[in-house]
Structures are given as structure tokens and as C-alpha cells.
Scaffold this motif. Structure first.
Motif, PDB file in Angstrom:
ATOM      1  N   ALA A 152       0.852  -1.190   0.000  1.00 55.18           N
ATOM      2  CA  ALA A 152       0.000   0.000   0.000  1.00 55.18           C
ATOM      3  C   ALA A 152       0.887   1.238   0.000  1.00 55.18           C
ATOM      4  CB  ALA A 152      -0.909  -0.009   1.221  1.00 55.18           C
ATOM      5  N   SER A 153       0.403   2.309  -0.590  1.00 57.16           N
ATOM      6  CA  SER A 153       1.139   3.570  -0.518  1.00 57.16           C
ATOM      7  C   SER A 153       1.238   3.971   0.950  1.00 57.16           C
ATOM      8  CB  SER A 153       0.416   4.652  -1.314  1.00 57.16           C
ATOM      9  OG  SER A 153      -0.809   5.000  -0.676  1.00 57.16           O
ATOM     10  N   ILE A 154       2.180   4.820   1.264  1.00 56.35           N
ATOM     11  CA  ILE A 154       2.347   5.260   2.650  1.00 56.35           C
ATOM     12  C   ILE A 154       1.051   5.894   3.164  1.00 56.35           C
ATOM     13  CG2 ILE A 154       3.549   6.915   4.152  1.00 56.35           C
ATOM     14  CD1 ILE A 154       5.163   4.425   3.538  1.00 56.35           C
ATOM     15  N   GLU A 155       0.391   6.686   2.321  1.00 66.87           N
ATOM     16  CA  GLU A 155      -0.854   7.341   2.738  1.00 66.87           C
ATOM     17  C   GLU A 155      -1.942   6.307   3.034  1.00 66.87           C
ATOM     18  OE1 GLU A 155       0.663   8.065  -0.204  1.00 66.87           O
ATOM     19  OE2 GLU A 155       1.519  10.041   0.197  1.00 66.87           O
ATOM     20  N   ASP A 156      -2.115   5.333   2.130  1.00 74.13           N
ATOM     21  CA  ASP A 156      -3.130   4.301   2.336  1.00 74.13           C
ATOM     22  C   ASP A 156      -2.789   3.417   3.532  1.00 74.13           C
ATOM     23  OD1 ASP A 156      -4.529   5.266   0.172  1.00 74.13           O
ATOM     24  OD2 ASP A 156      -3.967   3.638  -1.190  1.00 74.13           O
ATOM     25  N   ALA A 157      -1.511   3.080   3.677  1.00 77.19           N
ATOM     26  CA  ALA A 157      -1.090   2.245   4.804  1.00 77.19           C
ATOM     27  C   ALA A 157      -1.307   2.973   6.128  1.00 77.19           C
ATOM     28  CB  ALA A 157       0.378   1.845   4.645  1.00 77.19           C
ATOM     29  N   LEU A 158      -0.949   4.250   6.171  1.00 76.80           N
ATOM     30  CA  LEU A 158      -1.129   5.042   7.393  1.00 76.80           C
ATOM     31  C   LEU A 158      -2.606   5.182   7.737  1.00 76.80           C
ATOM     32  CD1 LEU A 158      -0.098   6.856   9.684  1.00 76.80           C
ATOM     33  CD2 LEU A 158      -0.085   8.760   8.041  1.00 76.80           C
ATOM     34  N   PHE A 159      -3.426   5.494   6.750  1.00 74.96           N
ATOM     35  CA  PHE A 159      -4.859   5.655   6.996  1.00 74.96           C
ATOM     36  C   PHE A 159      -5.470   4.347   7.485  1.00 74.96           C
ATOM     37  CE2 PHE A 159      -9.334   5.896   6.160  1.00 74.96           C
ATOM     38  CZ  PHE A 159      -9.664   7.217   6.405  1.00 74.96           C
ATOM     39  N   THR A 160      -5.113   3.244   6.836  1.00 78.00           N
ATOM     40  CA  THR A 160      -5.658   1.942   7.209  1.00 78.00           C
ATOM     41  C   THR A 160      -5.201   1.543   8.608  1.00 78.00           C
ATOM     42  OG1 THR A 160      -5.742   1.282   4.886  1.00 78.00           O
ATOM     43  CG2 THR A 160      -5.845  -0.480   6.531  1.00 78.00           C
ATOM     44  N   ALA A 161      -3.928   1.743   8.902  1.00 78.84           N
ATOM     45  CA  ALA A 161      -3.406   1.396  10.231  1.00 78.84           C
ATOM     46  C   ALA A 161      -4.076   2.232  11.321  1.00 78.84           C
ATOM     47  CB  ALA A 161      -1.891   1.587  10.273  1.00 78.84           C
ATOM     48  N   ALA A 162      -4.261   3.513  11.064  1.00 80.34           N
ATOM     49  CA  ALA A 162      -4.926   4.376  12.046  1.00 80.34           C
ATOM     50  C   ALA A 162      -6.391   3.982  12.200  1.00 80.34           C
ATOM     51  CB  ALA A 162      -4.805   5.844  11.634  1.00 80.34           C
ATOM     52  N   SER A 163      -7.049   3.703  11.098  1.00 85.47           N
ATOM     53  CA  SER A 163      -8.460   3.316  11.145  1.00 85.47           C
ATOM     54  C   SER A 163      -8.650   1.999  11.883  1.00 85.47           C
ATOM     55  CB  SER A 163      -9.016   3.209   9.726  1.00 85.47           C
ATOM     56  OG  SER A 163     -10.378   2.853   9.740  1.00 85.47           O
ATOM     57  N   ALA A 164      -7.761   1.046  11.655  1.00 84.15           N
ATOM     58  CA  ALA A 164      -7.861  -0.252  12.333  1.00 84.15           C
ATOM     59  C   ALA A 164      -7.554  -0.123  13.820  1.00 84.15           C
ATOM     60  CB  ALA A 164      -6.917  -1.261  11.683  1.00 84.15           C
ATOM     61  N   THR A 165      -6.518   0.598  14.161  1.00 80.84           N
ATOM     62  CA  THR A 165      -6.130   0.747  15.561  1.00 80.84           C
ATOM     63  C   THR A 165      -7.163   1.545  16.339  1.00 80.84           C
ATOM     64  OG1 THR A 165      -3.806   0.653  14.921  1.00 80.84           O
ATOM     65  CG2 THR A 165      -4.282   1.502  17.119  1.00 80.84           C
ATOM     66  N   CYS A 166      -7.716   2.556  15.710  1.00 80.40           N
ATOM     67  CA  CYS A 166      -8.725   3.393  16.371  1.00 80.40           C
ATOM     68  C   CYS A 166     -10.132   2.847  16.149  1.00 80.40           C
ATOM     69  CB  CYS A 166      -8.633   4.822  15.854  1.00 80.40           C
ATOM     70  SG  CYS A 166      -7.040   5.594  16.219  1.00 80.40           S
ATOM     71  N   VAL A 167     -10.238   1.689  15.530  1.00 73.65           N
ATOM     72  CA  VAL A 167     -11.469   0.970  15.222  1.00 73.65           C
ATOM     73  C   VAL A 167     -12.569   1.867  14.656  1.00 73.65           C
ATOM     74  CG1 VAL A 167     -11.009  -1.015  16.710  1.00 73.65           C
ATOM     75  CG2 VAL A 167     -12.218   0.925  17.672  1.00 73.65           C
ATOM     76  N   THR A 168     -12.202   2.659  13.631  1.00 72.87           N
ATOM     77  CA  THR A 168     -13.186   3.528  12.984  1.00 72.87           C
ATOM     78  C   THR A 168     -13.900   2.824  11.843  1.00 72.87           C
ATOM     79  OG1 THR A 168     -11.619   4.423  11.392  1.00 72.87           O
ATOM     80  CG2 THR A 168     -11.836   5.590  13.497  1.00 72.87           C
ATOM     81  N   GLY A 169     -13.235   1.842  11.197  1.00 75.92           N
ATOM     82  CA  GLY A 169     -13.858   1.113  10.093  1.00 75.92           C
ATOM     83  C   GLY A 169     -13.802   1.825   8.763  1.00 75.92           C
ATOM     84  N   LEU A 170     -13.132   2.963   8.698  1.00 77.62           N
ATOM     85  CA  LEU A 170     -13.007   3.677   7.431  1.00 77.62           C
ATOM     86  C   LEU A 170     -11.900   3.038   6.600  1.00 77.62           C
ATOM     87  CD1 LEU A 170     -13.226   7.283   8.882  1.00 77.62           C
ATOM     88  CD2 LEU A 170     -15.048   5.969   7.792  1.00 77.62           C
ATOM     89  N   VAL A 171     -12.155   2.848   5.311  1.00 78.38           N
ATOM     90  CA  VAL A 171     -11.171   2.193   4.454  1.00 78.38           C
ATOM     91  C   VAL A 171     -10.911   3.006   3.199  1.00 78.38           C
ATOM     92  CG1 VAL A 171     -11.711  -0.135   5.272  1.00 78.38           C
ATOM     93  CG2 VAL A 171     -12.916   0.779   3.309  1.00 78.38           C
ATOM     94  N   VAL A 172      -9.676   2.927   2.709  1.00 75.00           N
ATOM     95  CA  VAL A 172      -9.288   3.569   1.450  1.00 75.00           C
ATOM     96  C   VAL A 172      -8.722   2.544   0.479  1.00 75.00           C
ATOM     97  CG1 VAL A 172      -8.921   5.869   2.418  1.00 75.00           C
ATOM     98  CG2 VAL A 172      -7.051   4.192   2.439  1.00 75.00           C
TER      99      VAL A 172
END
Length: 190
Positions: free
Chosen positions: A22-42
């Protein structure tokens, strides 16, 4: 730290089906979303072919990373990090760390905080395993030649539901199960 580690792991080539990572942006967003359990995906979490073909798709390795991040977030990074770090380092938890943990958990004494943390983890695993078993049985007809895949989908969705994360391995999330009482009752109960 979990988000940074998740970002690095999700950007590795083996994290995506195209072996680009994943691009750094997609990886960062996904990791933050998973850790913060928001469920938002890119990006497509699952590889069932129903996701957006224009987006990167996570392979099994990436899905495992996402699942571990969800679990860490669901159990509470603040409660687990001090104890986990001390245990991984092979050391004992200091009296000060026990007091902080007791305050975070709202427990009267540090020892009861430690036992409460163990109980939280144990109860979480019991509920997640029970949910995974039910979902695996329900998903078996979807993957008649791949019972391991049905089990993986059961485990992933049980943990995601228990942690209230909203991630799914199905490209259309759980839309196709909107009238399925087994899936709905299990996910809702978790």
C-alpha cells in the motif's frame, strides 16, 4: 507505535495482492483506522473480487496486520501497552506502572487491575472464538472447497464485530447478509 508499525507492515510488498504494498498514505490511513477501530477504508480489505478494482487490495498478510491492529485497538492500546511492553521485555511491571493501570481501569489496587486486565483479555477471546465458530459455520457454504478460508472469514469478522471496527473481508461489506439472521444476530451480539 502500533499505527507506525502497522503503516510499515501494510506498505510491504506482501501486504497487497499486486505485491506493491500500500502507498504510505493508504497504509497510514488503514493502520490508524484499524487501531482506532473507525472502520473507514481507502483500500479493499478483502480479496473476494467484489471491491473497487481501482483500489489496492490487501492480501492475507495485510489482512492479518489489520486484524491485529483491530484487536489491539479493541482491547485498548493504553491498557495493554504498558503491560505488554514489560512482559515482552521479560521484565516485571513496576509498582508505578501497576498504579497507572489501576487508575486507567478504575480499580482500587494494582493487583486487582492486573487480574482485571487478564479477565478482559480472556473474556474477549471467549466471545470472539464463539462468534468465529458460528460465522465459520455460516460461511462454509460460501467456500465449500476452502474451509480454511471460511474459518479465516469467521475469525476476522468476529474480531472486527467484537471490537466494533467495521472492517470486512467482503467487497460489499455485509450488505449481502442484510437478511441473514445468523450473521446479523452474531455480529450484533458481538
Amino acid at each position: 507505535a502500533a499505527i507506525v508499525l502497522g503503516t510499515v507492515l501494510l506498505s510491504l510488498p506482501r501486504a497487497t495482492t499486486d505485491l506493491r504494498g500500500a502507498s504510505i498514505e493508504d497504509a497510514l490511513f488503514t493502520a490508524a483506522s484499524a487501531t482506532c477501530v473507525t472502520g473507514l477504508v481507502v483500500a479493499n480489505t478483502g480479496d473476494d473480487g467484489l471491491g473497487d478494482p481501482a483500489l489496492p487490495t490487501f492480501a492475507l498478510f495485510g489482512q492479518i496486520v489489520i486484524l491485529l491492529l483491530i484487536q489491539a485497538g479493541g482491547l485498548g492500546i493504553m491498557t495493554v501497552s504498558a503491560t505488554g511492553a514489560a512482559m515482552l521485555a521479560g521484565g516485571k511491571i513496576s509498582l508505578r506502572e501497576r498504579s497507572v493501570l489501576a487508575n486507567v481501569l478504575g480499580e482500587g489496587s494494582p493487583m486487582s487491575a492486573m487480574s482485571m486486565l487478564r479477565r478482559i483479555i480472556a473474556m474477549s477471546l471467549v466471545f470472539e472464538i464463539a462468534g468465529a465458530a458460528v460465522l465459520t459455520l455460516r460461511f462454509l457454504p460460501l467456500f465449500p472447497d476452502a474451509p480454511g478460508r471460511a474459518a479465516w472469514y469467521g475469525v476476522f469478522h468476529a474480531v472486527s464485530a467484537f471490537c466494533n471496527a467495521g472492517f470486512s473481508l467482503f467487497g460489499r461489506n455485509l450488505v449481502d447478509f442484510r437478511t441473514d439472521p445468523i450473521v446479523n444476530l452474531t455480529i450484533g451480539s458481538l
